[in-house]
Scaffold this motif. Structure first.
Motif, short mmCIF file in Angstrom:
data_model
loop_
_atom_site.label_atom_id
_atom_site.label_comp_id
_atom_site.label_asym_id
_atom_site.label_seq_id
_atom_site.Cartn_x
_atom_site.Cartn_y
_atom_site.Cartn_z
N CYS A 181 -2.54 47.20 58.82
CA CYS A 181 -3.14 47.43 59.99
C CYS A 181 -2.93 46.83 61.92
O CYS A 181 -2.18 45.31 62.07
N SER A 184 -3.98 49.01 68.76
CA SER A 184 -3.43 49.90 69.77
C SER A 184 -4.43 49.43 70.63
O SER A 184 -5.77 50.14 70.27
N TYR A 187 -8.11 49.90 69.93
CA TYR A 187 -8.57 50.30 69.03
C TYR A 187 -7.74 50.18 68.00
O TYR A 187 -7.18 49.00 68.10
N CYS A 188 -7.83 50.11 66.54
CA CYS A 188 -6.82 49.78 64.99
C CYS A 188 -6.31 50.76 63.89
O CYS A 188 -7.36 51.62 63.92
N GLU A 189 -5.03 50.58 64.50
CA GLU A 189 -4.28 51.40 63.27
C GLU A 189 -4.20 51.57 62.06
O GLU A 189 -4.06 49.87 61.84
N ASN A 196 -3.08 57.88 57.36
CA ASN A 196 -3.10 57.10 58.62
C ASN A 196 -3.73 57.18 58.63
O ASN A 196 -4.38 58.16 59.08
N THR A 198 -7.24 55.40 63.21
CA THR A 198 -7.49 55.02 63.78
C THR A 198 -8.75 55.01 64.23
O THR A 198 -9.66 56.16 63.69
#
Length: 268
Positions: A181, A184, A187-189, A196, A198
């Protein structure tokens, strides 16, 4: 943690001393783990043994004269066993991992510590599978969690599954499939084995929700599943991954605090 059942393995290698050495080192390092290990010298004979023994793990050499190890996958409609590639050629590794998928690989001459990592990874994977076998009640429980996630716009967790409620859909992902992980902003990707995506949650919240010993916060921006790590470059402070997620990275930076965690884990 250890799985309860004893394992069956097939070793396929055209070099007699290589397959016999691997057989000996497995029995020496894991004397109580395997109920049966059978060895053979070709893909063709390996197919016969796999059909007869139904192994848990196949240790598969890649560079063989009649058919290389990759040909084994063409002999089965579905692969119901884990594959560990064994090779003396570094250039085969990325093809093996990216094109065929595998539990891992062992470079010849095989080191017993590398073997321990592979077997530990196998046991963790089997334990995770056992934990996510859904009974009728569990299925109903998961449906409730999806509804709760929809209603509350939050993340729900059950066994090895995470439910992320977005504006138009609920993403469902197995925790064991998460490679890493990446933070960002707020946020988290997520980079997983299958997709994939977000989510609108910071990484620190995701770390608390996952709450799994196999995940390491190696950097303020990265939470990594160590089952997908092939090596750690201490000089460059970089983790190298076994897989290359689409649009993701194959090398993960490690901060000083992450370095201490990794060294502590290796030393324990």
């Amino acid at each position: 943690m250890k799985i309860n059942q004893k394992l069956t393995a097939v070793i396929i290698d055209d070099e007699r001393h290589a397959r016999e050495f691997l057989n000996k080192i497995i029995l020496r390092v894991f004397p109580d783990h395997f109920q049966k290990i059978v060895i053979t010298d070709s893909v063709q004979n390996g197919v016969v043994l796999i059909n007869e023994c139904r192994p848990d793990i196949v240790f598969l050499d890649i560079d063989m004269p009649d058919e290389n190890g990759f040909e084994l996958f063409k002999k089965f409609n579905s692969v119901n066993f884990e594959v560990v590639f064994t090779t003396a050629h570094q250039n085969f590794i990325m093809e093996a991992v990216n094109a065929y998928g595998c539990l891992g690989y062992l470079m010849k001459p095989i080191d017993q510590d590398d073997l321990r990592v592979i077997i530990d990874r196998f046991e963790n994977k089997m334990l995770q599978k056992q934990a996510t076998v859904l009974t009728d009640n569990a299925v109903k429980g998961n449906e409730v969690l999806v509804e709760d996630a929809n209603e509350r716009s939050e993340i729900a967790k059950k066994n090895d599954l995470l439910f992320f409620s977005g504006q138009h859909e609920v993403n469902i992902v197995k925790i064991s499939d998460i490679i890493y992980c990446r933070a960002s902003d707020s946020y988290c990707e997520f980079y997983t084995m299958n997709k994939n995506f977000t989510v609108s949650k910071p990484l620190k919240e995701i770390e608390k929700i996952i709450n799994d010993d196999i995940f390491f916060r190696v950097h303020r921006s990265y939470l990594v599943n160590m089952n997908y790590v092939s090596s750690y470059d201490k000089k460059l402070s970089v983790l190298k991954l076994l897989v290359h997620p689409q649009t993701g990275e194959n090398k993960i930076p490690v901060a000083d605090t992450g370095h201490k965690k990794i060294i502590s884990e290796i030393s324990s």
